[in-house]
Design an enzyme around this catalytic site. Structure first.
Site, PDB file in Angstrom:
ATOM      1  N   THR A  62       0.837  -1.204   0.000  1.00 58.50           N
ATOM      2  CA  THR A  62       0.000   0.000   0.000  1.00 58.50           C
ATOM      3  C   THR A  62       0.870   1.252   0.000  1.00 58.50           C
ATOM      4  O   THR A  62       0.653   2.180  -0.787  1.00 58.50           O
ATOM      5  CB  THR A  62      -0.945   0.008   1.210  1.00 58.50           C
ATOM      6  OG1 THR A  62      -1.928  -1.024   1.045  1.00 58.50           O
ATOM      7  CG2 THR A  62      -1.668   1.345   1.341  1.00 58.50           C
ATOM      8  N   CYS A  91      -9.132  -6.424   1.924  1.00 59.80           N
ATOM      9  CA  CYS A  91      -8.996  -5.037   2.382  1.00 59.80           C
ATOM     10  C   CYS A  91     -10.337  -4.309   2.409  1.00 59.80           C
ATOM     11  O   CYS A  91     -10.452  -3.245   3.002  1.00 59.80           O
ATOM     12  CB  CYS A  91      -8.013  -4.286   1.487  1.00 59.80           C
ATOM     13  SG  CYS A  91      -6.358  -4.990   1.490  1.00 59.80           S
TER      14      CYS A  91
END
Length: 395
Positions: A80, A345
């Site tokens: 990320t 996620c």
């Protein structure tokens, strides 16, 4: 089964023995832990130099695995951060260069696919709030971004294109070399999120011809909280985390030498028998699809031909009519099986997958999506047990 069956390897892989063994010396308390390599890699004394050597060896191993130079690899806290840094860092540097060259009205233009992970989509959205022009390239019905589709949305003002190598929900494998060539022809830089590709299919920044690439440790059995960003030499890039100037000024903060060593060990383990593992997983994937589709309530999210390499070897995604993902996941969990409804996620979101929506699947069908993802430890016996439990739940 006498223990939980883990079938969510696309979300995270269990810590592999090689990574655990490599990190074990660093888990000693006190000075012993520092001497083992857990010192500050930026300190000049021997304890610090020991940590530095371990860090740089890990960097070299990871760089070699993607055919990059060690000085092109920056350690991050995960994919990320690597994705965020790639988009923000490259666009920021390009804008600074335009400003220096007197182009004070330059509007940064970027292109991303509509099926990217949120780490890319949210970063692009943020750049849009800051004044950038964001264009989305759409996939075909199989979840692939084609070179023709990318070419249609490109202009000679686009600074950066970001397209993932393997989609994390349906497993579609993109033709990254062709996509990168299209981007470069238009004068744009190219970033690829290789999180789901790394350790599953061959990844080479040289063969792919990319300018930046993101990978993650925990997807291949390394520790969580570790990732890496490749930025090709001489590619404009502005650091997004500033401070002491670590990582050659690209990412400040005291490095996690233990995490890097574990990441490196997981890389070596996952690539040791890459082709053989991929072939075995591909056979399990095909078996899983065939047996799930025997159930009249089930249809595939995408059409995956047996043996195909156009889809990743470890991802299965089906749509279960008349049921919701959350119900399926929890009922299977009660029976000892770990699966997901798509990206882990976004598992707490009640909205259907943006990926399934983009490939033309209706909202009702998308709400019944179930993703089964396989790993190196997955066995045929586990697939047998899962199919039995699945049919019990759906029945």
């Amino acid at each position: 089964m006498d223990k939980p069956v883990y079938l969510d390897w696309a979300a995270t892989a269990p810590l592999c023995k090689e990574a655990a063994d490599a990190m074990a010396p660093y888990l000693q308390a006190g000075v012993d832990g520092l001497v083992a390599g857990n010192g500050n890699a930026n300190s000049l004394y021997e304890v610090g130099r020991t940590a530095f050597r371990a860090l740089e060896q890990a960097r070299e191993d990871i760089a070699r695995s993607i055919k990059a130079r060690p000085d092109e690899v920056t350690f991050t806290s995960g994919a990320t951060e690597a994705d965020n840094a790639a988009l923000f860092g490259i666009v920021d540097a390009a804008m600074a260069r335009a400003e220096q060259e007197g182009d004070h009205e330059c509007v940064p233009q970027i292109v991303v696919s509509s099926i990217e992970h949120d780490a890319v989509l949210k970063a692009a959205e943020t750049l849009g709030h800051w004044g950038a022009q964001v264009t989305y390239v759409e996939p075909d019905s199989s979840g692939h971004i084609t070179p023709d589709a990318l070419e249609e949305v490109l202009t000679d003002r686009v600074l950066l294109v970001s397209i993932m190598a393997v989609n994390n929900e349906v497993g579609s494998v993109m033709d990254i070399p062709a996509l990168a060539a299209v981007a470069h022809k238009a004068g744009a830089l190219f970033h690829v999120d290789a999180t789901q590709a790394f350790g599953k299919i061959p990844v080479s920044v040289k063969e792919w011809g990319v300018d930046a690439l993101s990978i993650s440790s925990h997807k291949i059995g390394g520790p969580k909280g570790m990732g890496a960003l490749y930025v090709k030499a001489r590619t404009p890039f502005t650091a997004q985390i500033v401070g002491g100037g670590q990582e050659s000024g690209r990412r400040s903060g005291t490095q996690n030498a233990m995490g890097a060593v574990g990441f490196s060990a997981a890389v070596r383990a996952s690539l040791a028998n890459l082709d053989e593992n991929a072939q075995r997983l591909r056979a399990l994937r095909d078996e899983c699809y065939a047996r799930l589709l025997d159930n009249p309530k089930v249809k595939a999210a995408v059409s995956v031909e047996p043996g195909t390499t156009a889809f990743a070897p470890h991802v299965v995604n089906v749509l279960v009519g008349g049921m919701e993902s959350e119900t399926l996941i929890l009922q299977l969990d009660r029976r000892g099986f770990c699966v997901s409804g798509g990206s882990a996620c976004s598992s707490h979101s009640l909205d259907p997958s943006h990926v399934l929506k983009a490939i033309g699947i209706s909202r009702d069908d998308a709400l019944g999506s179930l993703r089964v993802s396989l790993g190196n430890a997955t066995t045929a016996e586990e697939i047998d047990a899962f199919i039995e439990a699945f049919n019990d739940v759906v029945g």
